[in-house]
Design a protein around this motif. Structure first.
Motif, PDB file in Angstrom:
ATOM      1  N   TYR A 129      10.122  -4.902  -1.750  1.00  0.00           N
ATOM      2  CA  TYR A 129       8.954  -5.779  -1.657  1.00  0.00           C
ATOM      3  C   TYR A 129       9.433  -7.207  -1.874  1.00  0.00           C
ATOM      4  CZ  TYR A 129       7.286  -1.109  -2.695  1.00  0.00           C
ATOM      5  OH  TYR A 129       7.100   0.252  -2.691  1.00  0.00           O
ATOM      6  N   LYS A 130       9.760  -7.884  -0.803  1.00  0.00           N
ATOM      7  CA  LYS A 130      10.433  -9.191  -0.849  1.00  0.00           C
ATOM      8  C   LYS A 130       9.651 -10.258  -1.605  1.00  0.00           C
ATOM      9  CE  LYS A 130      13.869  -7.699   1.581  1.00  0.00           C
ATOM     10  NZ  LYS A 130      14.948  -7.121   0.840  1.00  0.00           N
ATOM     11  N   ASP A 176       3.415  -8.902  -3.770  1.00  0.00           N
ATOM     12  CA  ASP A 176       3.563  -8.649  -2.326  1.00  0.00           C
ATOM     13  C   ASP A 176       2.377  -7.822  -1.824  1.00  0.00           C
ATOM     14  OD1 ASP A 176       4.396  -7.767   0.255  1.00  0.00           O
ATOM     15  OD2 ASP A 176       6.494  -7.935  -0.341  1.00  0.00           O
ATOM     16  N   PRO A 177       1.684  -8.283  -0.787  1.00  0.00           N
ATOM     17  CA  PRO A 177       0.561  -7.504  -0.259  1.00  0.00           C
ATOM     18  C   PRO A 177       0.989  -6.168   0.346  1.00  0.00           C
ATOM     19  CG  PRO A 177       0.911  -9.500   1.043  1.00  0.00           C
ATOM     20  CD  PRO A 177       1.853  -9.559  -0.112  1.00  0.00           C
ATOM     21  N   THR A 205      -4.471  -1.158  -5.381  1.00  0.00           N
ATOM     22  CA  THR A 205      -3.864  -2.451  -5.060  1.00  0.00           C
ATOM     23  C   THR A 205      -4.163  -3.507  -6.121  1.00  0.00           C
ATOM     24  OG1 THR A 205      -5.786  -3.026  -3.694  1.00  0.00           O
ATOM     25  CG2 THR A 205      -3.906  -2.013  -2.559  1.00  0.00           C
ATOM     26  N   ASP A 206      -4.826  -3.124  -7.216  1.00  0.00           N
ATOM     27  CA  ASP A 206      -5.141  -4.108  -8.251  1.00  0.00           C
ATOM     28  C   ASP A 206      -3.854  -4.537  -8.962  1.00  0.00           C
ATOM     29  OD1 ASP A 206      -5.186  -2.566 -11.191  1.00  0.00           O
ATOM     30  OD2 ASP A 206      -5.538  -1.246  -9.476  1.00  0.00           O
ATOM     31  N   GLN A 207      -3.817  -5.792  -9.361  1.00  0.00           N
ATOM     32  CA  GLN A 207      -2.605  -6.367  -9.930  1.00  0.00           C
ATOM     33  C   GLN A 207      -2.194  -5.708 -11.229  1.00  0.00           C
ATOM     34  OE1 GLN A 207      -0.911  -8.612  -7.948  1.00  0.00           O
ATOM     35  NE2 GLN A 207       0.683  -7.942  -9.348  1.00  0.00           N
ATOM     36  N   GLU A 208      -3.147  -5.298 -12.051  1.00  0.00           N
ATOM     37  CA  GLU A 208      -2.819  -4.666 -13.335  1.00  0.00           C
ATOM     38  C   GLU A 208      -2.018  -3.379 -13.124  1.00  0.00           C
ATOM     39  OE1 GLU A 208      -5.053  -2.834 -17.284  1.00  0.00           O
ATOM     40  OE2 GLU A 208      -6.205  -4.015 -15.859  1.00  0.00           O
ATOM     41  N   PHE A 216       3.071   6.479  -8.115  1.00  0.00           N
ATOM     42  CA  PHE A 216       4.175   6.229  -7.195  1.00  0.00           C
ATOM     43  C   PHE A 216       4.023   4.824  -6.618  1.00  0.00           C
ATOM     44  CE2 PHE A 216       3.077  10.722  -6.986  1.00  0.00           C
ATOM     45  CZ  PHE A 216       4.298  11.372  -7.047  1.00  0.00           C
ATOM     46  N   SER A 217       5.134   4.193  -6.274  1.00  0.00           N
ATOM     47  CA  SER A 217       5.059   2.918  -5.561  1.00  0.00           C
ATOM     48  C   SER A 217       5.357   3.173  -4.084  1.00  0.00           C
ATOM     49  CB  SER A 217       6.053   1.907  -6.143  1.00  0.00           C
ATOM     50  OG  SER A 217       7.376   2.335  -5.925  1.00  0.00           O
ATOM     51  N   THR A 218       4.723   2.385  -3.230  1.00  0.00           N
ATOM     52  CA  THR A 218       4.967   2.527  -1.790  1.00  0.00           C
ATOM     53  C   THR A 218       4.510   1.274  -1.067  1.00  0.00           C
ATOM     54  OG1 THR A 218       4.832   4.078   0.066  1.00  0.00           O
ATOM     55  CG2 THR A 218       2.775   3.608  -1.122  1.00  0.00           C
ATOM     56  N   ASN A 219       4.764   1.247   0.222  1.00  0.00           N
ATOM     57  CA  ASN A 219       4.340   0.128   1.060  1.00  0.00           C
ATOM     58  C   ASN A 219       2.896   0.319   1.509  1.00  0.00           C
ATOM     59  OD1 ASN A 219       7.441   0.511   1.607  1.00  0.00           O
ATOM     60  ND2 ASN A 219       6.940  -1.640   1.893  1.00  0.00           N
ATOM     61  N   THR A 220       2.088  -0.707   1.358  1.00  0.00           N
ATOM     62  CA  THR A 220       0.692  -0.671   1.797  1.00  0.00           C
ATOM     63  C   THR A 220       0.604  -0.349   3.285  1.00  0.00           C
ATOM     64  OG1 THR A 220       0.258  -2.362   0.124  1.00  0.00           O
ATOM     65  CG2 THR A 220      -1.465  -1.978   1.745  1.00  0.00           C
TER      66      THR A 220
END
Length: 108
Positions: free
Chosen positions: A75-76, A81-82, A58-61, A15-19
């Motif tokens: 995610y602007k 985006d962190p 949070t890894d880029q891959e 899933f994607s979400t805000n940190t």
């Protein structure tokens, strides 16, 4: 939370979400989690609950793997985006419901 971006059978869901979200903080303290899917038809309702562990990645891959065009709405700063992270759910067991009957199962 939006539907999973990627899955591997009934074992893994991404899933994607805000940190900065409340859930990320919760899962960092306690990784126990469950997810639930259902289908409501005209005469039949079926659902499955999966229990397992949720990891905050949070890894880029991994972020690149599930990124979709249009995600900049959330995610602007884009895929780097962190405040963008991935939740990886790994199921260990589940419970299926249909026609007033339930059945528990293990996920291997």
């Amino acid at each position: 939370m939006l539907k999973p971006r990627k899955r591997n059978g009934l074992k893994e869901f991404y899933f994607s979400t805000n940190t900065s979200s409340m859930r990320v903080k919760q899962y960092q303290k306690n990784s126990n989690a469950s997810i639930y899917f259902y289908h409501k038809g005209l005469v039949k309702y079926a659902g499955v609950m999966l229990k397992g562990k949720m990891e905050v990645l949070t890894d880029q891959e991994t972020k690149n793997m599930i990124w979709k065009t249009g995600d900049t709405m959330f995610y602007k700063k884009g895929v780097t985006d962190p405040d963008y992270c991935v939740l990886k759910f790994t199921a260990t067991s589940g419970r299926y419901y249909c026609d007033l009957k339930t059945e528990s199962f293990d996920v291997e």
